[in-house]
Motif scaffolding. Structure first.
Motif, PDB file in Angstrom:
ATOM      1  N   ILE A  87       0.833  -1.210   0.000  1.00 33.15           N
ATOM      2  CA  ILE A  87       0.000   0.000   0.000  1.00 33.15           C
ATOM      3  C   ILE A  87       0.863   1.252   0.000  1.00 33.15           C
ATOM      4  O   ILE A  87       0.617   2.199  -0.755  1.00 33.15           O
ATOM      5  CB  ILE A  87      -0.940  -0.002   1.222  1.00 33.15           C
ATOM      6  N   GLY A  88       1.883   1.263   0.842  1.00 33.84           N
ATOM      7  CA  GLY A  88       2.750   2.435   0.923  1.00 33.84           C
ATOM      8  C   GLY A  88       3.481   2.713  -0.371  1.00 33.84           C
ATOM      9  O   GLY A  88       3.574   3.868  -0.808  1.00 33.84           O
ATOM     10  N   LEU A  89       3.997   1.665  -1.004  1.00 33.93           N
ATOM     11  CA  LEU A  89       4.727   1.852  -2.255  1.00 33.93           C
ATOM     12  C   LEU A  89       3.805   2.359  -3.352  1.00 33.93           C
ATOM     13  O   LEU A  89       4.171   3.261  -4.122  1.00 33.93           O
ATOM     14  CB  LEU A  89       5.383   0.534  -2.675  1.00 33.93           C
ATOM     15  N   MET A  90       2.601   1.814  -3.433  1.00 29.28           N
ATOM     16  CA  MET A  90       1.661   2.298  -4.451  1.00 29.28           C
ATOM     17  C   MET A  90       1.239   3.729  -4.178  1.00 29.28           C
ATOM     18  O   MET A  90       1.042   4.524  -5.113  1.00 29.28           O
ATOM     19  CB  MET A  90       0.440   1.377  -4.512  1.00 29.28           C
ATOM     20  N   ALA A  91       1.088   4.094  -2.901  1.00 29.47           N
ATOM     21  CA  ALA A  91       0.742   5.476  -2.558  1.00 29.47           C
ATOM     22  C   ALA A  91       1.856   6.429  -2.983  1.00 29.47           C
ATOM     23  O   ALA A  91       1.595   7.515  -3.525  1.00 29.47           O
ATOM     24  CB  ALA A  91       0.479   5.588  -1.063  1.00 29.47           C
ATOM     25  N   GLU A  92       3.110   6.025  -2.752  1.00 26.49           N
ATOM     26  CA  GLU A  92       4.249   6.853  -3.160  1.00 26.49           C
ATOM     27  C   GLU A  92       4.181   7.181  -4.649  1.00 26.49           C
ATOM     28  O   GLU A  92       4.445   8.309  -5.073  1.00 26.49           O
ATOM     29  CB  GLU A  92       5.558   6.127  -2.878  1.00 26.49           C
ATOM     30  N   ARG A  93       3.826   6.198  -5.449  1.00 26.84           N
ATOM     31  CA  ARG A  93       3.823   6.365  -6.897  1.00 26.84           C
ATOM     32  C   ARG A  93       2.688   7.266  -7.386  1.00 26.84           C
ATOM     33  O   ARG A  93       2.715   7.732  -8.521  1.00 26.84           O
ATOM     34  CB  ARG A  93       3.722   4.992  -7.567  1.00 26.84           C
ATOM     35  N   GLN A  94       1.709   7.492  -6.544  1.00 20.64           N
ATOM     36  CA  GLN A  94       0.564   8.320  -6.929  1.00 20.64           C
ATOM     37  C   GLN A  94       0.685   9.764  -6.464  1.00 20.64           C
ATOM     38  O   GLN A  94      -0.030  10.633  -6.961  1.00 20.64           O
ATOM     39  CB  GLN A  94      -0.721   7.724  -6.342  1.00 20.64           C
ATOM     40  N   MET A  95       1.558  10.010  -5.516  1.00 24.96           N
ATOM     41  CA  MET A  95       1.629  11.324  -4.893  1.00 24.96           C
ATOM     42  C   MET A  95       2.440  12.313  -5.717  1.00 24.96           C
ATOM     43  O   MET A  95       3.369  11.939  -6.434  1.00 24.96           O
ATOM     44  CB  MET A  95       2.221  11.201  -3.483  1.00 24.96           C
TER      45      MET A  95
ATOM     46  N   LEU B 215       4.271  -7.389  -6.107  1.00 24.73           N
ATOM     47  CA  LEU B 215       2.822  -7.293  -5.984  1.00 24.73           C
ATOM     48  C   LEU B 215       2.353  -5.864  -6.237  1.00 24.73           C
ATOM     49  O   LEU B 215       1.327  -5.640  -6.890  1.00 24.73           O
ATOM     50  CB  LEU B 215       2.375  -7.769  -4.600  1.00 24.73           C
ATOM     51  N   ALA B 216       3.098  -4.885  -5.725  1.00 22.01           N
ATOM     52  CA  ALA B 216       2.746  -3.485  -5.966  1.00 22.01           C
ATOM     53  C   ALA B 216       2.783  -3.170  -7.455  1.00 22.01           C
ATOM     54  O   ALA B 216       1.894  -2.478  -7.978  1.00 22.01           O
ATOM     55  CB  ALA B 216       3.697  -2.558  -5.206  1.00 22.01           C
ATOM     56  N   ASP B 217       3.794  -3.664  -8.159  1.00 25.57           N
ATOM     57  CA  ASP B 217       3.885  -3.452  -9.609  1.00 25.57           C
ATOM     58  C   ASP B 217       2.671  -4.038 -10.324  1.00 25.57           C
ATOM     59  O   ASP B 217       2.087  -3.416 -11.218  1.00 25.57           O
ATOM     60  CB  ASP B 217       5.153  -4.107 -10.162  1.00 25.57           C
ATOM     61  N   GLU B 218       2.301  -5.248  -9.918  1.00 24.89           N
ATOM     62  CA  GLU B 218       1.185  -5.940 -10.560  1.00 24.89           C
ATOM     63  C   GLU B 218      -0.124  -5.189 -10.349  1.00 24.89           C
ATOM     64  O   GLU B 218      -0.941  -5.053 -11.275  1.00 24.89           O
ATOM     65  CB  GLU B 218       1.072  -7.355 -10.002  1.00 24.89           C
ATOM     66  N   LEU B 219      -0.345  -4.698  -9.139  1.00 28.49           N
ATOM     67  CA  LEU B 219      -1.593  -4.010  -8.828  1.00 28.49           C
ATOM     68  C   LEU B 219      -1.618  -2.590  -9.392  1.00 28.49           C
ATOM     69  O   LEU B 219      -2.667  -2.107  -9.836  1.00 28.49           O
ATOM     70  CB  LEU B 219      -1.815  -3.981  -7.314  1.00 28.49           C
ATOM     71  N   PHE B 220      -0.466  -1.926  -9.365  1.00 28.08           N
ATOM     72  CA  PHE B 220      -0.424  -0.539  -9.806  1.00 28.08           C
ATOM     73  C   PHE B 220      -0.762  -0.403 -11.291  1.00 28.08           C
ATOM     74  O   PHE B 220      -1.387   0.576 -11.708  1.00 28.08           O
ATOM     75  CB  PHE B 220       0.954   0.056  -9.526  1.00 28.08           C
ATOM     76  N   ARG B 221      -0.374  -1.398 -12.075  1.00 27.07           N
ATOM     77  CA  ARG B 221      -0.632  -1.324 -13.517  1.00 27.07           C
ATOM     78  C   ARG B 221      -2.124  -1.427 -13.818  1.00 27.07           C
ATOM     79  O   ARG B 221      -2.561  -1.095 -14.930  1.00 27.07           O
ATOM     80  CB  ARG B 221       0.146  -2.426 -14.240  1.00 27.07           C
TER      81      ARG B 221
ATOM     82  N   GLU C 100      -7.170  -7.882  -3.357  1.00 25.23           N
ATOM     83  CA  GLU C 100      -6.319  -6.978  -4.121  1.00 25.23           C
ATOM     84  C   GLU C 100      -6.972  -5.608  -4.294  1.00 25.23           C
ATOM     85  O   GLU C 100      -6.290  -4.574  -4.261  1.00 25.23           O
ATOM     86  CB  GLU C 100      -5.984  -7.602  -5.474  1.00 25.23           C
ATOM     87  N   GLU C 101      -8.281  -5.589  -4.449  1.00 25.25           N
ATOM     88  CA  GLU C 101      -8.994  -4.312  -4.583  1.00 25.25           C
ATOM     89  C   GLU C 101      -8.862  -3.478  -3.325  1.00 25.25           C
ATOM     90  O   GLU C 101      -8.739  -2.254  -3.387  1.00 25.25           O
ATOM     91  CB  GLU C 101     -10.474  -4.587  -4.884  1.00 25.25           C
ATOM     92  N   ARG C 102      -8.859  -4.125  -2.176  1.00 22.78           N
ATOM     93  CA  ARG C 102      -8.705  -3.401  -0.905  1.00 22.78           C
ATOM     94  C   ARG C 102      -7.320  -2.765  -0.799  1.00 22.78           C
ATOM     95  O   ARG C 102      -7.175  -1.655  -0.282  1.00 22.78           O
ATOM     96  CB  ARG C 102      -8.924  -4.349   0.277  1.00 22.78           C
ATOM     97  N   LEU C 103      -6.305  -3.449  -1.266  1.00 28.21           N
ATOM     98  CA  LEU C 103      -4.952  -2.899  -1.242  1.00 28.21           C
ATOM     99  C   LEU C 103      -4.857  -1.676  -2.145  1.00 28.21           C
ATOM    100  O   LEU C 103      -4.268  -0.646  -1.775  1.00 28.21           O
ATOM    101  CB  LEU C 103      -3.950  -3.961  -1.691  1.00 28.21           C
ATOM    102  N   VAL C 104      -5.459  -1.759  -3.324  1.00 25.18           N
ATOM    103  CA  VAL C 104      -5.431  -0.650  -4.272  1.00 25.18           C
ATOM    104  C   VAL C 104      -6.201   0.547  -3.709  1.00 25.18           C
ATOM    105  O   VAL C 104      -5.723   1.689  -3.745  1.00 25.18           O
ATOM    106  CB  VAL C 104      -6.010  -1.072  -5.628  1.00 25.18           C
ATOM    107  N   ALA C 105      -7.396   0.301  -3.187  1.00 25.83           N
ATOM    108  CA  ALA C 105      -8.210   1.386  -2.635  1.00 25.83           C
ATOM    109  C   ALA C 105      -7.480   2.094  -1.502  1.00 25.83           C
ATOM    110  O   ALA C 105      -7.497   3.329  -1.407  1.00 25.83           O
ATOM    111  CB  ALA C 105      -9.544   0.833  -2.139  1.00 25.83           C
TER     112      ALA C 105
END
Length: 255
Positions: free
Chosen positions: A29-37, A179-185, A236-241
């Motif tokens: 979650i943290g890594l995906m958040a970093e990529r969005q900020m 996993l973050a790469d897979e979900l972020f895409r 996985e949807e919960r992690l993305v949200a």
């Protein structure tokens, strides 16, 4: 003596894993958040958290459970909601995740905190925003968020809460960055808009809506591939949200 020590270590591990998203979940979650900020906001957040990264800081609130001086925050990891509503009367007297998220967010926006106070409040906020997206952290008030529901997962004894915290994520056999790469895409602009447009009350309704799926257990309580297959999309949807909303909240504070 050795058996008793081994049992104590295993019990400690079990309790830790049942307390929140496992380490991988928080890192994802943290890594995906970093990529969005926005880069400017991320720089401010990283300055407050230094030397921890945003992803790493998400586990800090679990780690301090070993320090009795932080006992006041033990109940901030979860809340109780019967049907998707937030009712203060159903919460622990020491506080809950819903109330604490709103309070810490306001305190961080107001400023006037010492460096240590700001860093600790920010790490707590990050952790709680992530935790509240694990469906069983919005509990019914009847089984300690699934901790009392004993199951066997691939022939290993565990409980339903730990399964959603870490069991199914760990079973994927992926690193947190993989996993973050897979979900972020998979994250689309429409998904971002939907998640960012929701209120915290909506977060609770989302968790409650998943209860039929989460508690869909065979009488034997022995689960493996079928349960994982049926639950994977929701997990996985919960992690993305969580990542979208964490990025949103941090931008509201430091943007």
């Amino acid at each position: 003596m050795k058996k008793a020590l081994l049992f104590a270590v295993m019990l400690s591990f079990s309790v830790t894993q049942a307390s929140a998203w496992g380490q991988l979940g928080h890192y994802v979650i943290g890594l995906m958040a970093e990529r969005q900020m926005k880069k400017s906001v991320l720089a401010k957040v990283e300055k407050v958290l230094y030397p921890m990264s945003l992803g790493r800081s998400g586990t800090w609130m679990d780690e301090i459970r070993s320090d009795r001086s932080y006992d006041y925050a033990n109940s901030w990891h979860y809340l109780t909601s019967k049907n998707g509503e937030y009712d203060p009367a159903h919460q622990e007297k020491e506080g809950d995740a819903f109330e604490a998220i709103q309070r810490l967010k306001a305190e961080l926006k107001a400023g006037n905190l010492s460096q240590k106070e700001e860093a600790e409040k920010l790490k707590m906020l990050i952790h709680m925003v992530e935790d509240i997206h694990q469906p069983l952290h919005v509990g019914t008030g009847e089984d300690r968020g699934g901790n009392d529901v004993r199951i066997e997962f691939f022939n290993q004894s565990t409980n339903l809460h730990a399964l959603w915290d870490s069991g199914m994520i760990d079973r994927k056999g992926m690193s947190y960055s993989e996993l973050a790469d897979e979900l972020f895409r998979r994250l689309t602009p429409a998904m971002k808009q939907k998640y960012r447009g929701a209120t915290m009350e909506d977060w609770l309704k989302e968790a409650v809506a998943l209860r039929p799926l989460v508690y869909k257990l065979p009488e034997s309580k022995k689960i493996s591939w079928v349960y994982m297959y049926e639950s994977n999309d929701a997990l996985e949807e919960r992690l993305v949200a969580a990542s979208v909303r964490l990025a949103q909240i941090l931008e509201e504070i430091y943007g």
